[in-house]
Write a protein that holds these residues in place. Structure first.
Motif, PDB file in Angstrom:
ATOM      1  N   LEU A 110       0.838  -1.197   0.000  1.00 13.51           N
ATOM      2  CA  LEU A 110       0.000   0.000   0.000  1.00 13.51           C
ATOM      3  C   LEU A 110       0.873   1.247   0.000  1.00 13.51           C
ATOM      4  O   LEU A 110       1.984   1.241   0.547  1.00 13.51           O
ATOM      5  N   ARG A 111       0.371   2.306  -0.577  1.00 10.04           N
ATOM      6  CA  ARG A 111       1.104   3.566  -0.575  1.00 10.04           C
ATOM      7  C   ARG A 111       0.678   4.374   0.659  1.00 10.04           C
ATOM      8  O   ARG A 111      -0.487   4.774   0.772  1.00 10.04           O
ATOM      9  N   PRO A 112       1.607   4.644   1.574  1.00  7.26           N
ATOM     10  CA  PRO A 112       1.248   5.452   2.741  1.00  7.26           C
ATOM     11  C   PRO A 112       1.028   6.913   2.349  1.00  7.26           C
ATOM     12  O   PRO A 112       1.903   7.550   1.741  1.00  7.26           O
ATOM     13  N   VAL A 113      -0.144   7.427   2.676  1.00  7.06           N
ATOM     14  CA  VAL A 113      -0.466   8.835   2.477  1.00  7.06           C
ATOM     15  C   VAL A 113      -0.678   9.429   3.862  1.00  7.06           C
ATOM     16  O   VAL A 113      -1.592   9.023   4.583  1.00  7.06           O
ATOM     17  N   VAL A 114       0.182  10.367   4.239  1.00  9.83           N
ATOM     18  CA  VAL A 114       0.241  10.834   5.620  1.00  9.83           C
ATOM     19  C   VAL A 114      -0.230  12.277   5.728  1.00  9.83           C
ATOM     20  O   VAL A 114       0.189  13.140   4.948  1.00  9.83           O
ATOM     21  N   LEU A 115      -1.101  12.505   6.715  1.00  9.47           N
ATOM     22  CA  LEU A 115      -1.445  13.871   7.094  1.00  9.47           C
ATOM     23  C   LEU A 115      -0.634  14.220   8.332  1.00  9.47           C
ATOM     24  O   LEU A 115      -0.693  13.508   9.340  1.00  9.47           O
ATOM     25  N   SER A 116       0.151  15.291   8.259  1.00 11.30           N
ATOM     26  CA  SER A 116       1.041  15.659   9.359  1.00 11.30           C
ATOM     27  C   SER A 116       1.137  17.174   9.462  1.00 11.30           C
ATOM     28  O   SER A 116       1.123  17.882   8.450  1.00 11.30           O
ATOM     29  N   PHE A 117       1.268  17.675  10.672  1.00 12.30           N
ATOM     30  CA  PHE A 117       1.411  19.119  10.894  1.00 12.30           C
ATOM     31  C   PHE A 117       2.756  19.618  10.398  1.00 12.30           C
ATOM     32  O   PHE A 117       2.904  20.771   9.987  1.00 12.30           O
ATOM     33  N   GLU A 118       3.773  18.760  10.468  1.00 15.81           N
ATOM     34  CA  GLU A 118       5.138  19.048  10.017  1.00 15.81           C
ATOM     35  C   GLU A 118       5.748  20.257  10.724  1.00 15.81           C
ATOM     36  O   GLU A 118       6.529  21.002  10.128  1.00 15.81           O
ATOM     37  N   GLN A 119       5.382  20.444  11.977  1.00 13.56           N
ATOM     38  CA  GLN A 119       5.983  21.464  12.822  1.00 13.56           C
ATOM     39  C   GLN A 119       6.099  20.908  14.244  1.00 13.56           C
ATOM     40  O   GLN A 119       5.361  20.005  14.631  1.00 13.56           O
ATOM     41  N   GLU A 120       7.043  21.486  15.013  1.00 11.66           N
ATOM     42  CA  GLU A 120       7.203  21.145  16.435  1.00 11.66           C
ATOM     43  C   GLU A 120       7.356  19.637  16.603  1.00 11.66           C
ATOM     44  O   GLU A 120       8.206  19.023  15.966  1.00 11.66           O
ATOM     45  N   ASP A 121       6.555  19.012  17.464  1.00  4.57           N
ATOM     46  CA  ASP A 121       6.713  17.574  17.696  1.00  4.57           C
ATOM     47  C   ASP A 121       5.769  16.733  16.855  1.00  4.57           C
ATOM     48  O   ASP A 121       5.611  15.538  17.090  1.00  4.57           O
ATOM     49  N   ARG A 122       5.140  17.343  15.856  1.00  3.47           N
ATOM     50  CA  ARG A 122       4.266  16.608  14.931  1.00  3.47           C
ATOM     51  C   ARG A 122       4.880  16.623  13.532  1.00  3.47           C
ATOM     52  O   ARG A 122       4.475  17.383  12.650  1.00  3.47           O
ATOM     53  N   THR A 123       5.918  15.789  13.355  1.00  2.27           N
ATOM     54  CA  THR A 123       6.613  15.705  12.067  1.00  2.27           C
ATOM     55  C   THR A 123       6.872  14.248  11.708  1.00  2.27           C
ATOM     56  O   THR A 123       6.871  13.370  12.572  1.00  2.27           O
ATOM     57  N   VAL A 124       7.089  14.020  10.429  1.00  2.00           N
ATOM     58  CA  VAL A 124       7.485  12.700   9.940  1.00  2.00           C
ATOM     59  C   VAL A 124       8.998  12.723   9.731  1.00  2.00           C
ATOM     60  O   VAL A 124       9.512  13.657   9.113  1.00  2.00           O
TER      61      VAL A 124
END
Length: 411
Positions: A25-39
């Motif tokens: 499966l292709r992982p499609v990620v929703l992320s804030f991408e700031q502070e402690d919410r990053t990939v």
């Protein structure tokens, strides 16, 4: 290629990204991408993972982003990447017509007050509890319940500011400390509301499992090692718990009853409980991946990948299993955390290579660096590092821990 939508994978939730790739499966990620919410950058450097930036604490924004992605992607499943995102993942799955935790159940398992009320109505054993929103209400609740009491924020994670209070003169200080916390956890504050509960005096365990088609299957009874009160820092986990096989089966049947009573379906569950006078009492249940590498321990002991099971559930590829304990424990696996409550400032850390070279060691890591003040917090943030061990039996595992623990010198 079909896609798996993962909402803010953090910690154990990152294993869902890797598991999706293994399952084609292709992982499609929703992320804030700031502070402690990053990939982590290493996870997306080869373009196998798509990341879309959105404030994952904004329910409406997450739902809108998911619906836009559904127009251009063949989304076959939705999973939460951490405890805080269980409700919005459930709502997105429902809107997209995909298998998932019922949204009303997601709210129930995210809020410990609602959870307590549902379990009480089902006649299951729980601690006495009261909800309090001020210092005066906290004191009144404790007097009614009787000391010692435990206070905790009802919607936090990681045992942050969960503490045992022995006497009335210490209660207001514990509550004020909780209310004065300024560090946000994934953008969330603790608020002023707390649960005041009776203290459960007994060993702590967790049950790892999943529910499909209303049938709760358990794949581990995990034993916990905790710090001394007043805090409840988790210092280790062992799979399976050091209990007779018949007792493991009894506890698994009870855990299935708890999950069913809460209405959990189409989800994993991580159920924490204590045994007092031979009877299990529910502490809490999370409908998501277990933290602290427990999923890794389950895989090392049983061969079951909880991340893959979760993905199979939300994509409709997993049928119900047998109710209760349905697994064979091939070996004992454990994680132990290094911690030194007397350490003010970290002045030296051990060599990772030396720790990993220890007998029966699968892996090891450090969470503290020179200059850190780990004991400025009395929760998981006070831990210095970890080691994962496997052995054929519990005694051999404890011997291995004693050996590697002697090498873990922090100054």
């Amino acid at each position: 290629m079909s896609a798996l939508l993962i909402i803010q994978p953090v910690s154990a939730g990152l294993g869902l990204v890797e598991a999706a790739l293994r399952q084609g499966l292709r992982p499609v990620v929703l992320s804030f991408e700031q502070e402690d919410r990053t990939v982590p950058a290493s996870m997306i450097e080869d373009d196998a993972v798509e990341v879309y930036q959105v404030d994952t604490n904004d329910r409406a924004a997450v739902i809108a982003a998911a619906e836009r992605l559904a127009e251009s992607h063949d989304i076959s499943g939705v999973v939460p990447g951490f405890e805080y995102f269980v409700p919005v993942a459930a709502e997105v799955a429902a809107r997209l017509g995909l298998p998932g935790l019922p949204p009303e159940v997601a709210k129930r398992v995210r809020d410990k007050t609602l959870m307590r009320q549902a379990l009480e109505a089902a006649g299951l054993a729980i601690p006495q509890f009261r909800v309090a929103r001020s210092g005066a209400e906290v004191e009144a609740a404790a007097e009614e319940i009787g000391y010692p009491v435990v206070i905790k924020p009802p919607r936090a994670a990681g045992s942050v500011h969960v503490s045992r209070v022995e006497r009335a003169e210490d209660l207001r200080a514990a509550y004020d400390l909780l209310c004065s916390e300024t560090d946000l956890d994934l953008g969330n504050d603790l608020g002023q509301e707390v649960l005041v509960e009776s203290y459960l005096d007994g060993p702590e365990y967790s049950a790892e499992g999943y529910v499909v088609g209303g049938v709760a299957t358990v794949v581990s009874i995990t034993e916990k090692l905790l710090s001394d009160p007043p805090s409840f820092v988790e210092l280790g986990h062992t799979v399976p718990a050091d209990l007779p096989a018949a007792r493991l089966g009894e506890l698994a049947d009870w855990a299935a009853t708890v999950a069913e009573a809460l209405g959990v379906d189409n989800a994993l569950f991580h159920l924490e409980f204590r045994i007092c006078a031979g009877k299990p009492f529910v502490i809490e249940l999370g409908a998501r991946m277990p933290g602290d590498q427990i999923a890794n321990l389950v895989a090392l002991s049983t061969g079951v990948s909880l991340a893959e099971v979760f993905i199979q559930i939300v994509t409709g590829a997993r049928s119900s299993g047998n109710r209760g304990l349905d697994v064979d424990f091939a070996r004992t696996a454990a994680i132990r955390f290094f911690r030194d409550p007397q350490l003010d400032v970290v002045t030296r850390v051990p060599e990772i290579a030396q720790l990993r070279a220890g007998k029966n060691v699968e892996n090891a890591g450090l969470t503290a660096s020179v200059g850190d003040r780990p004991n400025s917090h009395s929760d998981f943030r006070s831990r210095l590092g970890w080691v994962v061990l496997t052995a054929s039996d519990r005694l051999s595992l404890e011997d291995a821990w004693a050996e590697v623990g002697g090498k873990a010198q922090f100054g």
